[in-house]
Scaffold this motif. Structure first.
Motif, short mmCIF file in Angstrom:
data_model
loop_
_atom_site.label_atom_id
_atom_site.label_comp_id
_atom_site.label_asym_id
_atom_site.label_seq_id
_atom_site.Cartn_x
_atom_site.Cartn_y
_atom_site.Cartn_z
N ASN A 66 124.87 22.80 21.98
CA ASN A 66 124.10 22.46 23.19
C ASN A 66 123.16 23.59 23.59
OD1 ASN A 66 125.12 19.86 23.48
ND2 ASN A 66 126.82 20.50 24.78
N ARG A 69 120.20 23.55 21.29
CA ARG A 69 119.24 22.51 21.69
C ARG A 69 118.40 22.98 22.88
NH1 ARG A 69 122.57 17.68 22.06
NH2 ARG A 69 122.71 18.12 24.27
N LYS A 73 114.36 23.38 23.04
CA LYS A 73 113.54 22.75 24.09
C LYS A 73 112.88 23.77 25.00
CE LYS A 73 115.04 18.25 23.84
NZ LYS A 73 116.07 17.33 24.25
N SER A 136 139.30 14.59 39.04
CA SER A 136 138.37 13.55 39.47
C SER A 136 138.87 12.79 40.67
CB SER A 136 138.21 12.51 38.35
OG SER A 136 137.64 13.07 37.22
N HIS A 157 134.64 20.01 41.60
CA HIS A 157 134.53 18.82 40.76
C HIS A 157 133.14 18.70 40.15
CE1 HIS A 157 134.51 14.16 40.47
NE2 HIS A 157 134.89 14.69 39.34
N MET A 159 130.31 17.22 37.35
CA MET A 159 129.97 15.90 36.81
C MET A 159 129.63 16.02 35.32
SD MET A 159 130.24 14.07 39.55
CE MET A 159 131.02 15.02 40.85
N ASN A 160 129.77 14.93 34.63
CA ASN A 160 129.62 14.88 33.17
C ASN A 160 128.29 14.21 32.78
OD1 ASN A 160 130.24 14.75 30.46
ND2 ASN A 160 131.67 13.04 30.65
N PRO A 161 127.45 14.83 31.93
CA PRO A 161 127.63 16.10 31.21
C PRO A 161 127.28 17.30 32.10
CG PRO A 161 125.64 14.98 30.42
CD PRO A 161 126.25 14.09 31.46
N VAL A 164 123.87 19.06 32.39
CA VAL A 164 122.74 18.23 32.82
C VAL A 164 122.83 17.81 34.29
CG1 VAL A 164 121.51 16.05 32.39
CG2 VAL A 164 122.52 17.30 30.47
N MET A 165 124.02 17.49 34.75
CA MET A 165 124.15 16.90 36.09
C MET A 165 124.01 17.97 37.17
SD MET A 165 124.49 13.81 35.11
CE MET A 165 125.01 12.80 36.46
N ASN A 207 133.52 9.40 42.84
CA ASN A 207 134.37 8.43 42.13
C ASN A 207 134.92 7.34 43.03
OD1 ASN A 207 133.96 9.54 39.64
ND2 ASN A 207 135.62 11.01 39.84
N LEU A 210 131.77 5.19 42.49
CA LEU A 210 131.42 4.87 41.10
C LEU A 210 132.51 4.09 40.36
CD1 LEU A 210 129.31 5.34 38.82
CD2 LEU A 210 130.54 7.44 38.26
N MET A 243 122.81 4.63 32.37
CA MET A 243 123.72 4.03 31.37
C MET A 243 124.31 2.77 31.99
SD MET A 243 126.11 7.17 30.18
CE MET A 243 125.70 8.27 28.86
N LEU A 248 129.05 3.88 30.32
CA LEU A 248 129.44 5.05 31.13
C LEU A 248 130.96 5.23 31.13
CD1 LEU A 248 128.66 7.37 32.99
CD2 LEU A 248 128.56 5.77 34.90
N ILE A 252 132.84 8.60 30.07
CA ILE A 252 133.80 9.33 30.92
C ILE A 252 135.13 9.45 30.19
CG2 ILE A 252 135.19 9.14 33.04
CD1 ILE A 252 132.74 7.75 34.35
C1 LIG Z 1 134.37 10.83 36.19
C2 LIG Z 1 134.06 11.91 37.14
O1 LIG Z 1 135.00 12.55 37.63
C3 LIG Z 1 132.70 12.21 37.62
C4 LIG Z 1 131.57 11.97 36.67
O2 LIG Z 1 131.14 12.86 35.98
S1 LIG Z 1 130.97 10.43 36.62
C5 LIG Z 1 129.71 10.48 35.37
C6 LIG Z 1 128.44 11.03 35.92
N1 LIG Z 1 127.46 11.02 34.87
C7 LIG Z 1 126.59 10.01 34.72
O3 LIG Z 1 126.57 9.07 35.49
C8 LIG Z 1 125.69 10.13 33.53
C9 LIG Z 1 124.77 8.94 33.41
N2 LIG Z 1 123.91 9.13 32.23
C10 LIG Z 1 122.81 9.92 32.27
O4 LIG Z 1 122.46 10.51 33.28
C11 LIG Z 1 122.03 10.03 30.98
O5 LIG Z 1 122.31 8.92 30.19
C12 LIG Z 1 122.33 11.36 30.18
C13 LIG Z 1 121.86 12.55 31.00
C14 LIG Z 1 123.82 11.52 29.86
C15 LIG Z 1 121.63 11.29 28.85
O6 LIG Z 1 120.27 11.07 29.13
P1 LIG Z 1 119.28 10.33 28.10
O7 LIG Z 1 117.93 10.49 28.66
O8 LIG Z 1 119.80 9.01 27.80
O9 LIG Z 1 119.48 11.09 26.77
P2 LIG Z 1 118.84 12.40 26.22
O10 LIG Z 1 117.35 12.39 26.31
O11 LIG Z 1 119.46 12.52 24.88
O12 LIG Z 1 119.43 13.52 27.17
C16 LIG Z 1 118.83 14.00 28.35
C17 LIG Z 1 119.17 15.46 28.45
O13 LIG Z 1 120.57 15.61 28.57
C18 LIG Z 1 121.08 16.47 27.52
N3 LIG Z 1 122.40 15.97 27.17
C19 LIG Z 1 122.73 14.70 26.90
N4 LIG Z 1 124.04 14.60 26.65
C20 LIG Z 1 124.55 15.84 26.79
C21 LIG Z 1 125.87 16.37 26.68
N5 LIG Z 1 126.93 15.61 26.41
N6 LIG Z 1 126.02 17.70 26.88
C22 LIG Z 1 124.97 18.47 27.16
N7 LIG Z 1 123.71 18.03 27.30
C23 LIG Z 1 123.52 16.72 27.11
C24 LIG Z 1 120.05 16.35 26.43
O14 LIG Z 1 120.04 17.48 25.61
C25 LIG Z 1 118.75 16.23 27.19
O15 LIG Z 1 118.31 17.51 27.60
P3 LIG Z 1 116.74 17.81 27.92
O16 LIG Z 1 116.42 17.04 29.17
O17 LIG Z 1 116.70 19.29 28.12
O18 LIG Z 1 115.99 17.30 26.75
#
Ligand SMILES: CC(=O)CC(=O)SCCNC(=O)CCNC(=O)[C@H](O)C(C)(C)COP(=O)(O)OP(=O)(O)OC[C@H]1O[C@@H](n2cnc3c(N)ncnc32)[C@H](O)[C@@H]1OP(=O)(O)O
Ligand SMILES: NC(=O)C1=CN([C@@H]2O[C@H](COP(=O)(O)OP(=O)(O)OC[C@H]3O[C@@H](n4cnc5c(N)ncnc54)[C@H](OP(=O)(O)O)[C@@H]3O)[C@@H](O)[C@H]2O)C=CC1
Length: 308
Positions: A66, A69, A73, A136, A157, A159-161, A164-165, A207, A210, A243, A248, A252
């Motif tokens: 990661n 990457r 970028k 969570s 707490h 968020m995933n990933p 990014v979040m 959560n 969500l 997603m 999603l 998770i």
């Molecule tokens: C359960 C709990 O307790 C709480 C929670 O976390 S609930 C879950 C909360 N998370 C969400 O709702 C995520 C919803 N999904 C998204 O926001 C997006 O689909 C996503 C950010 C995961 C991927 O985005 P995308 O536009 O489809 O894909 P992609 O272009 O490949 O990735 C966007 C960026 O995220 C990065 N990325 C994607 N997956 C990653 C991962 N697993 N780890 C690290 N970086 C990641 C990519 O490298 C990319 O970075 P840049 O912007 O610098 O290029």
């Protein structure tokens, strides 16, 4: 008077924030590797642990991938990548946390597992070390009560990933003191994340909202209203979610989704939180989503294929 007491409080906060230099991470799954990644990039030393040494090894490979990457970028420099990797060490037992200022537990979402970790961890920690859980959904007050330092215990707490979040929820238990809260806030802010403060109720804010939506999507599948593809397309294209809810859920982890719904159902005693029997079935089958290669989608081929 007011100015004097604010100044004294500011000094105390600065002292606590400055005190966090080394951060322990317990559990090297998808959240553990993300937390280690962002903490190391922000300049904290990180000690990573898991019950399985292989898990720590693969977490290090994921972090490296990661970061690579991010360099490609141009969001970080090659030097920042190298320094972040150099700041992460691993330990194969809890004694490795003896010098940590903050330890974040991010093992599986099972209360008995977390309680056992805290029971074993407390004796090796310095008395001033802070303990956080990335749970969570589970009561921070109850987890804190299983430690020797409820006032130095807090929910952080992520968020995933994690890389990014933008958001991190902060949850105080009933006994969490101000210095611990301020230190946690300083730590989260140093990693460039935004904070939402939540009261300590089942599943907190994100959560609480969500997971019932995801559970409802699984009921929608269970009752045959739509198939996996239709449900995900509906919410991506019809509600602009990044997603679909089933995609999603797989992301998770279906075991984590089920645990959160169980905490909501038991904690709020309301049938509207009843976990969908289809979610239970998938977890019982070991179809946990992406991490086990199969969930509402099958990830074993070139591209994900719906399983229903
Ligand atoms: C359960 C709990 O307790 C709480 C929670 O976390 S609930 C879950 C909360 N998370 C969400 O709702 C995520 C919803 N999904 C998204 O926001 C997006 O689909 C996503 C950010 C995961 C991927 O985005 P995308 O536009 O489809 O894909 P992609 O272009 O490949 O990735 C966007 C960026 O995220 C990065 N990325 C994607 N997956 C990653 C991962 N697993 N780890 C690290 N970086 C990641 C990519 O490298 C990319 O970075 P840049 O912007 O610098 O290029
Ligand atoms: N997934 C998500 O989207 C989010 C999850 N969370 C929370 O973060 C925590 C971790 O979730 P996530 O990373 O997804 O889960 P994963 O299943 O990806 O990782 C959990 C890791 O903890 C390990 N583990 C199990 N027991 C212990 C133990 N006693 N000591 C140390 N490590 C242990 C597991 O090993 P093994 O596999 O060998 O059992 C596994 O490597 C949970 O509390 C979850 O609710 C928070 C925000 C988002």
């Amino acid at each position: 008077m007011v100015a004097v007491s604010c100044g004294a409080r500011a000094t105390e906060i600065e002292k606590r924030m400055a005190a966090i230099k080394t951060v322990g991470v317990i559990g090297s799954g998808q959240m553990g590797n993300g937390i280690a990644h962002v903490a190391a990039l922000a300049g904290f030393n990180v000690v990573l642990y898991d019950v399985s040494a292989d898990r720590v090894k693969s977490a290090m490979a994921t972090i490296n991938g990661n970061l690579t990457r991010q360099v490609a970028k141009k969001t970080i420099t090659e030097d920042a990548h190298k320094q972040a990797i150099a700041r992460i060490s691993s330990t194969d037992n809890l004694d490795g946390f003896a010098n940590c200022d903050l330890v974040i537990e991010t093992a599986v979402e099972k209360e008995d597992v977390k309680r056992k970790i805290f029971h074993d961890l407390c004796p090796v920690l310095r008395p001033d070390a802070i303990i956080a859980s990335n749970s969570s959904s589970i009561s921070i007050t109850r987890l804190a009560a299983s430690t020797d330092r409820p006032e130095k215990f807090i929910g952080i707490h992520f968020m995933n990933p994690v890389p990014v979040m933008e958001l991190v929820e902060l949850i105080r238990g009933i006994a969490t003191d101000d210095a611990t809260f301020d230190a946690a806030r300083g730590f989260v802010t140093a990693m460039g994340k935004q904070i939402a403060v939540s009261e300590d109720f089942p599943a907190f804010i994100v959560n609480r909202i969500l997971l019932p939506m995801i559970n409802e999507a699984i009921y929608t599948l269970y009752e045959g209203v739509g198939n996996v593809e239709a449900i995900d397309a509906a919410m991506k294209l019809g509600a602009h979610h990044p997603m679909g809810p089933l995609e999603l859920a797989d992301f998770i982890g279906l075991d984590t989704c089920l645990s959160i719904m169980q905490v909501l159902h038991e904690g709020l005693a309301d049938s509207k939180y009843r976990p969908c029997p289809l979610l239970v079935k998938y977890v019982e089958a070991g179809w946990l989503g992406r991490k086990s290669q199969r969930g509402f989608y099958d990830y074993r081929g070139d591209k994900p294929v719906p399983t229903r």
